[in-house]
Design an enzyme around this catalytic site. Structure first.
Site, mmCIF file in Angstrom:
data_model
loop_
_atom_site.group_PDB
_atom_site.id
_atom_site.type_symbol
_atom_site.label_atom_id
_atom_site.label_comp_id
_atom_site.label_asym_id
_atom_site.label_seq_id
_atom_site.Cartn_x
_atom_site.Cartn_y
_atom_site.Cartn_z
ATOM 1 N N VAL A 34 12.504 51.881 35.833
ATOM 2 C CA VAL A 34 12.058 53.264 35.627
ATOM 3 C C VAL A 34 13.142 54.063 34.920
ATOM 4 O O VAL A 34 14.254 54.217 35.434
ATOM 5 C CB VAL A 34 11.712 53.938 36.974
ATOM 6 C CG1 VAL A 34 11.245 55.368 36.748
ATOM 7 C CG2 VAL A 34 10.649 53.146 37.712
ATOM 8 N N GLY B 126 11.719 49.483 15.250
ATOM 9 C CA GLY B 126 11.712 48.534 16.373
ATOM 10 C C GLY B 126 11.586 49.215 17.727
ATOM 11 O O GLY B 126 11.903 48.630 18.757
ATOM 12 N N ASP C 99 2.952 52.212 29.844
ATOM 13 C CA ASP C 99 4.320 51.932 30.286
ATOM 14 C C ASP C 99 4.850 53.092 31.148
ATOM 15 O O ASP C 99 5.384 52.875 32.249
ATOM 16 C CB ASP C 99 5.192 51.728 29.039
ATOM 17 C CG ASP C 99 6.681 51.783 29.322
ATOM 18 O OD1 ASP C 99 7.231 50.762 29.753
ATOM 19 O OD2 ASP C 99 7.292 52.852 29.123
ATOM 20 N N GLY D 188 17.026 50.424 25.995
ATOM 21 C CA GLY D 188 18.185 49.912 25.263
ATOM 22 C C GLY D 188 19.002 48.978 26.127
ATOM 23 O O GLY D 188 18.917 48.997 27.360
ATOM 24 N N LYS E 178 8.568 46.950 35.177
ATOM 25 C CA LYS E 178 7.719 48.006 35.729
ATOM 26 C C LYS E 178 6.271 47.567 35.859
ATOM 27 O O LYS E 178 5.582 47.914 36.820
ATOM 28 C CB LYS E 178 7.814 49.271 34.876
ATOM 29 C CG LYS E 178 7.351 49.109 33.454
ATOM 30 C CD LYS E 178 8.353 49.451 32.382
ATOM 31 C CE LYS E 178 9.654 48.741 32.496
ATOM 32 N NZ LYS E 178 10.511 48.862 31.295
ATOM 33 N N LYS F 16 5.694 53.416 35.409
ATOM 34 C CA LYS F 16 6.920 53.987 35.994
ATOM 35 C C LYS F 16 6.565 55.098 36.984
ATOM 36 O O LYS F 16 7.132 55.176 38.080
ATOM 37 C CB LYS F 16 7.819 54.519 34.866
ATOM 38 C CG LYS F 16 8.321 53.411 33.939
ATOM 39 C CD LYS F 16 8.936 53.970 32.661
ATOM 40 C CE LYS F 16 9.347 52.862 31.703
ATOM 41 N NZ LYS F 16 9.686 53.323 30.354
#
Ligand code: HSE
Length: 428
Positions: free
Chosen positions: A134, A189, A203, A304, A107, A207
């Site tokens: 996105v 994490g 971030d 993920g 992105k 997007k």
């Protein structure tokens, strides 16, 4: 059967290994759906020796992603390295220069260089696909570019950073302060290597700028996104917002108004019982509004290995089928330079303040609001035992300029016992 479509995968982190696993697990399914086999010919990452829990023995290894991008036996360059500059940018540019199609989850790269990359790709007859960039596994690029192509898009909204949504929902459910939940997220994490990308809204802003380009036919303009992170959201704000029927979300909104293109990524209040208000933990949600379709709500995993690799594979299989779309849904040369709106559309606001508990204090605040043209919708003063009184006000629709004027006016009254928090309430 047609020739195999040959992938070179640059980056073997969570997403890259997820892509390898899907291709190994679903070879027949992918061939059936794409009309030709999809194979990996070469991969690239920084560390060749690292155990990645996936069998890479059948693939050529390139330590330099630029070399991978240029290989004659690679048809599609899959870029899952990340970062707007450095190897990701160099290798993507090399792939396009070599006339190869690119599938990317990056992105930041597209938010900052999307227009130039799209123009370069079109000049070479190459295609750039970025579903994975996105909202992870949510097929929102496909929805906007294809399914809703017959609509004039009115507004795009979304919670597009799962880490921030995790932090805000966990603060509310556990009654914990921001700093403590931030630390939890780090230990789990969830945070990017540079956490400001998450909690600073960058971030998610990347997007949003990509969705706005497709929705409104404008050149990607990340610089014009009004950005505010969640770092200053206190547990008091979350509790009091809940008391008034709202939840705080890091919400992206893009809309084209008579004043120009509005793009903002900032903490907003949304009704607790709305789909956005109900969004739990690390999940993402994108709301698309079109003139014919009305409102479309997409919800799913925003990050993920599996979800993001799923999005990469959707793009790869589309290319296997021969689907070749312009990067932002129309030729890059036809994208307009956006005119950024100088002010956001009026909206109700939530004001949280602490007043000195003395006669006339509330009247002074009400007078300032009236003088600034702000009408009160609801207000609440909490019981208290000391000499300062917590007060919440929900206003009718007003502009941020009027709110800022009121905040300055409050200070001048001499009845404030602390700073006032003002948060936009988004009507969803
Ligand atoms: N860090 C992002 C998130 C995922 O928490 O949603 C990658 O964009």
């Amino acid at each position: 059967m047609s020739d195999p479509l040959r992938l070179g995968i640059a980056g073997l982190g969570t997403v890259g290994t997820g892509v390898v696993k899907i291709i190994q697990r679903h070879a027949d399914l992918i061939t059936a759906r794409g009309g030709r086999p999809v194979v990996i010919t070469a991969v690239s990452a920084r560390d060749h020796t690292k155990n990645r829990d996936v069998d890479l023995s059948g693939y050529a290894w390139e330590s330099d992603p630029v070399a991978l991008a240029k290989r004659a036996d690679v048809d599609i360059f899959v870029e899952v390295i990340g970062g707007s500059e450095g190897p990701a940018r160099a290798a993507t540019e090399a792939a396009i220069a070599a006339g190869k199609d690119v599938v990317t989850a990056n992105k930041a790269l597209l938010a900052l260089h999307g227009q130039a990359l799209a123009e370069a790709a079109e000049a070479k007859g190459a295609v750039i696909r970025f579903e994975a960039a996105v909202a992870g596994g949510i097929p929102v690029i496909k929805a906007l570019t294809e399914g809703l192509a017959g609509n004039q898009i009115k507004r795009v909204m979304g919670v597009m950073n799962g880490t921030c949504n995790y932090i805000l929902t966990r603060m509310e459910s556990a009654g914990l302060p921001y700093e403590q939940v931030f630390e939890e997220a780090r230990q789990l994490g969830y945070l990017e290597a540079d956490p400001t990308l998450d909690v600073g809204g960058i971030d998610a802003g990347h997007k949003l700028s990509l969705l706005a380009a497709i929705a409104f036919g404008t050149k990607v303009s990340f610089d014009a996104v009004e950005l505010e992170g969640i770092q200053k959201i206190s547990i008091d704000d979350i509790r009091h917002a809940a008391d008034m029927g709202f939840r705080i979300k890091l919400l992206g909104v893009a809309q084209m108004t008579g004043r120009g293109l509005e793009q903002r990524m900032s903490p907003c209040l949304v009704p607790s019982d709305s789909p956005l208000g109900q969004l739990p933990g690390g999940t993402n949600m994108v709301v698309l509004e079109g003139d014919s379709v009305g409102q479309v709500v997409l919800r799913g995993a925003g990050a993920g290995s599996g979800p993001t690799a799923s999005a990469v594979m959707g793009d790869v299989i589309d290319l296997a089928r021969g689907t070749r779309l312009s990067t932002f849904g129309r030729p890059a040369a036809s994208l307009a330079a956006p005119v950024a709106a100088k002010a956001n559309a009026p909206a109700p606001h939530y004001l949280r303040m602490t007043l000195q508990d003395k006669p006339g204090a509330l009247a002074k605040i009400a007078t300032v609001l009236g003088e600034c043209g702000i009408s009160i919708d609801r207000m609440r003063q909490y019981g208290h035992e000391d000499t300062s009184a917590p007060v919440l006000i929900v206003t009718h629709k007003t502009t941020r300029d009027a709110v800022d004027l009121a905040l300055a006016g409050f200070t001048a009254t001499g009845v404030m016992a602390g700073e006032t928090v003002a948060i936009r309430i988004e009507q969803v």
